[in-house]
Design an enzyme around this catalytic site. Structure first.
Site, short mmCIF file in Angstrom:
data_model
loop_
_atom_site.label_atom_id
_atom_site.label_comp_id
_atom_site.label_asym_id
_atom_site.label_seq_id
_atom_site.Cartn_x
_atom_site.Cartn_y
_atom_site.Cartn_z
N GLN A 206 0.82 -1.20 0.00
CA GLN A 206 0.00 0.00 0.00
C GLN A 206 0.86 1.26 0.00
O GLN A 206 0.57 2.23 0.69
CB GLN A 206 -0.93 -0.01 1.22
N CYS A 207 1.87 1.25 -0.81
CA CYS A 207 2.86 2.33 -0.87
C CYS A 207 2.83 2.96 -2.26
O CYS A 207 2.46 2.32 -3.23
CB CYS A 207 4.24 1.73 -0.57
N ALA A 208 3.23 4.20 -2.35
CA ALA A 208 3.31 4.86 -3.66
C ALA A 208 4.30 4.15 -4.58
O ALA A 208 4.20 4.25 -5.79
CB ALA A 208 3.72 6.33 -3.48
#
Length: 177
Positions: A52-54
């Protein structure tokens, strides 16, 4: 100016390859264990990941990198971590996400701590022996065929960047020496 700063930062990491402890196995997301020593003599790119990271889209690049170089001996090991509070809740969720979204078949560990007192022994060794601690998700550590750190790369260095692929190609070429 930014290019100069980046070059100076890269030079700060340059120098002789440093030895680290590769003996402690990781728990595999597929069951069993994954030991870096099983890949002795092969370059291994170890990447702390998060779903759930850029930077999560780098999974696609990691898989492409693995596809490009695996027949020459490169191993890419994904180490999901929630140390930056951006990982899914369970190993099952991480595995399903990576397979469905990115078609991942690179080796992958269970959710593992990569920094602090709870860091996996591999990451504790990186910290203690080389002064390297992941500052964010998708930091990359290239272990050379000799078992030493060949290079470290931050989150902004993409898996297919010239800097990373150049270092990987140098390690693969050295394997034929």
């Amino acid at each position: 100016m930014l290019r100069l700063i980046l070059c100076l930062a890269l030079l700060a990491f340059a120098g002789p390859a440093r030895a680290i402890d590769l003996r402690a196995p990781f728990d595999s997301i597929d069951g069993g264990t994954l030991a870096l020593t099983d890949w002795a003599g092969q370059p291994v790119l170890v990447v702390n990941t998060a779903s759930q990271c850029a930077f999560t889209r780098q999974y696609r690049g990691l898989q492409d990198l693995y596809n490009r170089y695996r027949s020459q001996g490169l191993v890419v090991l994904a180490v999901p971590s929630d140390d930056f509070n951006q990982e899914l809740d369970t190993n099952e969720d991480v595995k399903a996400f990576c397979e469905l979204q990115y078609g991942i078949d690179i080796p992958m560990t269970t959710i593992t701590s990569v920094k602090g007192a709870e860091a996996h022994p591999f990451y504790a060794s990186l910290r203690d022996e080389a002064g390297f601690v992941p500052r964010w998700n998708f930091n990359k550590v290239l272990i050379g065929r000799d078992g030493r750190i060949s290079g470290t790369f931050g989150s902004f260095v993409g898996p297919l960047s010239a800097d990373l692929t150049g270092q990987i190609e140098a390690e693969l070429a050295a394997a034929g020496d």
